[in-house]
Design a protein around this motif. Structure first.
Motif, PDB file in Angstrom:
ATOM      1  N   LEU A  16     -19.635  26.786 -23.916  1.00  0.00           N
ATOM      2  CA  LEU A  16     -20.722  27.647 -23.458  1.00  0.00           C
ATOM      3  C   LEU A  16     -22.046  26.890 -23.434  1.00  0.00           C
ATOM      4  O   LEU A  16     -22.825  27.000 -22.480  1.00  0.00           O
ATOM      5  CB  LEU A  16     -20.839  28.873 -24.367  1.00  0.00           C
ATOM      6  N   THR A  17     -22.316  26.121 -24.488  1.00  0.00           N
ATOM      7  CA  THR A  17     -23.563  25.361 -24.565  1.00  0.00           C
ATOM      8  C   THR A  17     -23.676  24.377 -23.411  1.00  0.00           C
ATOM      9  O   THR A  17     -24.750  24.186 -22.833  1.00  0.00           O
ATOM     10  CB  THR A  17     -23.644  24.607 -25.907  1.00  0.00           C
ATOM     11  N   ARG A  18     -22.559  23.768 -23.061  1.00  0.00           N
ATOM     12  CA  ARG A  18     -22.553  22.776 -21.983  1.00  0.00           C
ATOM     13  C   ARG A  18     -22.369  23.417 -20.609  1.00  0.00           C
ATOM     14  O   ARG A  18     -22.252  22.713 -19.616  1.00  0.00           O
ATOM     15  CB  ARG A  18     -21.440  21.758 -22.232  1.00  0.00           C
ATOM     16  N   ARG A  19     -22.323  24.737 -20.585  1.00  0.00           N
ATOM     17  CA  ARG A  19     -22.143  25.505 -19.356  1.00  0.00           C
ATOM     18  C   ARG A  19     -20.868  25.131 -18.618  1.00  0.00           C
ATOM     19  O   ARG A  19     -20.824  25.093 -17.387  1.00  0.00           O
ATOM     20  CB  ARG A  19     -23.353  25.351 -18.432  1.00  0.00           C
ATOM     21  N   GLU A  20     -19.817  24.867 -19.388  1.00  0.00           N
ATOM     22  CA  GLU A  20     -18.514  24.616 -18.777  1.00  0.00           C
ATOM     23  C   GLU A  20     -17.996  25.861 -18.066  1.00  0.00           C
ATOM     24  O   GLU A  20     -17.101  25.776 -17.228  1.00  0.00           O
ATOM     25  CB  GLU A  20     -17.504  24.181 -19.851  1.00  0.00           C
ATOM     26  N   ASP A  21     -18.565  27.020 -18.411  1.00  0.00           N
ATOM     27  CA  ASP A  21     -18.131  28.252 -17.759  1.00  0.00           C
ATOM     28  C   ASP A  21     -18.519  28.284 -16.288  1.00  0.00           C
ATOM     29  O   ASP A  21     -18.091  29.181 -15.555  1.00  0.00           O
ATOM     30  CB  ASP A  21     -18.708  29.472 -18.485  1.00  0.00           C
ATOM     31  N   ARG A  22     -19.301  27.317 -15.833  1.00  0.00           N
ATOM     32  CA  ARG A  22     -19.618  27.215 -14.413  1.00  0.00           C
ATOM     33  C   ARG A  22     -18.554  26.425 -13.662  1.00  0.00           C
ATOM     34  O   ARG A  22     -18.535  26.408 -12.436  1.00  0.00           O
ATOM     35  CB  ARG A  22     -20.990  26.563 -14.227  1.00  0.00           C
ATOM     36  N   ASN A  23     -17.684  25.742 -14.411  1.00  0.00           N
ATOM     37  CA  ASN A  23     -16.625  24.948 -13.792  1.00  0.00           C
ATOM     38  C   ASN A  23     -15.238  25.550 -13.986  1.00  0.00           C
ATOM     39  O   ASN A  23     -14.342  25.300 -13.179  1.00  0.00           O
ATOM     40  CB  ASN A  23     -16.624  23.522 -14.366  1.00  0.00           C
ATOM     41  N   VAL A  24     -15.048  26.297 -15.074  1.00  0.00           N
ATOM     42  CA  VAL A  24     -13.747  26.903 -15.365  1.00  0.00           C
ATOM     43  C   VAL A  24     -13.958  28.353 -15.783  1.00  0.00           C
ATOM     44  O   VAL A  24     -15.041  28.730 -16.230  1.00  0.00           O
ATOM     45  CB  VAL A  24     -12.999  26.146 -16.492  1.00  0.00           C
ATOM     46  N   LYS A  25     -12.917  29.161 -15.636  1.00  0.00           N
ATOM     47  CA  LYS A  25     -12.977  30.544 -16.109  1.00  0.00           C
ATOM     48  C   LYS A  25     -12.788  30.523 -17.618  1.00  0.00           C
ATOM     49  O   LYS A  25     -11.694  30.258 -18.116  1.00  0.00           O
ATOM     50  CB  LYS A  25     -11.890  31.384 -15.436  1.00  0.00           C
TER      51      LYS A  25
END
Length: 238
Positions: free
Chosen positions: A42-51
Motif C-alpha cells: 500500500l505504501t508503495r502504491r502497488e495497488d495501482r499495478n495489481v488488485k
C-alpha cells in the motif's frame, strides 16, 4: 498433483500471478509477515499495478509456502494482537522470481485491455458525445499524470534509487501517450475530419478485401488472436 488449495500443480510449477510476483519481490528484500507485506504494498502504491486485497494476498502467500517459494521463520505476538507468522524467500523462490521476470520483460503478451474494445466501438455513439467522453478521459489522465509527477518528486526527495520506481516512469509514459491520442482524436471528430455517419460501409463484412485484412501480413507471422493468454488470467477465471 494438487497444491494446498486443491488446484492442479503447485505454484512453483505455474506462472505466478502479478499479485504473487509483487509479494515475492518484497519478501526478497527481507523476511516479513503477511500484514507487513500488505502495508508495504500500500505504501508503495502497488495497488495501482495489481488488485490488492488482504484475502487474496494471504491466499497467494499460503500457496507460495505450499509451493516451496517461501518458508516459515517463526511466529511472534505484538501485545494483544493475534500471532503473526514471518516468512522468508527460499532459494527456489529467488530462482522462480528471476525466471518469471526474465520472461515478462523479454516477451510481450497481449493482455486484452478493455479500452481498445471501447475505442473500436466508439462509432456507436453520437459524435458530440464521443468528443465529450474522450475529453473527459483526457482530464482524468492529466490528473493521473499530476499524481505521478508528485510521486517522482517525493521519491527523488527521499533519495530512493530510480531503479525502484521504474514502474512509475513506464505508467507515466503510457498515460501521456494515451492522453495525447485521445485529445487528438477528440479534436479530429469535432472538426468533422472523420466520417461519423450511422451507416456501415456497404459490403464490408462480405468483401474479400476485408477477409484478407484479417489474415497475417506474412505467412510466417501467426494471427494476433493466437497469442497465448497469460496464465495468471486463466487462473483468475477458474
Amino acid at each position: 498433483m494438487e497444491d494446498a488449495t486443491g488446484e492442479a500443480g503447485t505454484v512453483s510449477e505455474r506462472e505466478l500471478t502479478p499479485l504473487a510476483l509483487a509479494a515475492l519481490s518484497i519478501f526478497a528484500e527481507r523476511p516479513r509477515h503477511a500484514y507487513d507485506v500488505y502495508q508495504t504494498m500500500l505504501t508503495r502504491r502497488e495497488d495501482r499495478n495489481v488488485k490488492l486485497r488482504p484475502g487474496s494476498l494471504y491466499h497467494a502467500i499460503n500457496r507460495m509456502v505450499a509451493g516451496g517459494l517461501l518458508a516459515e521463520v517463526g511466529t511472534d505476538r505484538d501485545g494483544g494482537r493475534p500471532e503473526r507468522t514471518t516468512y522468508k524467500i527460499t532459494p527456489a523462490g529467488r530462482e522462480r522470481l528471476a525466471a518469471q521476470l526474465r520472461t515478462m520483460i523479454s516477451t510481450p503478451v497481449y493482455e486484452y485491455p478493455a479500452f481498445p474494445v471501447a475505442v473500436g466501438e466508439l462509432h456507436n455513439l453520437p459524435a458530440d458525445e464521443a468528443v465529450a467522453l474522450l475529453r473527459a478521459r483526457v482530464g482524468v489522465l492529466e490528473a493521473e499524470l499530476d499524481y505521478h509527477d508528485a510521486g517522482d518528486a517525493w521519491m527523488r526527495r527521499a533519495g530512493l534509487p530510480e531503479r525502484l520506481w521504474l514502474d512509475n516512469h513506464y505508467i507515466r509514459v503510457m498515460h501521456t501517450a494515451e492522453r495525447d491520442w485521445c485529445a487528438a482524436l477528440a479534436d479530429r471528430i469535432a472538426a468533422g475530419e472523420l466520417d461519423w455517419t450511422d451507416r456501415t460501409p456497404s459490403g464490408l463484412a462480405a468483401s474479400c478485401d476485408y477477409e484478407r485484412a484479417a489474415t497475417p501480413l506474412h505467412p510466417d507471422v501467426p494471427p494476433r488472436l493466437a497469442n497465448p493468454e497469460p496464465a495468471h488470467q486463466t487462473e483468475a477465471r477458474n
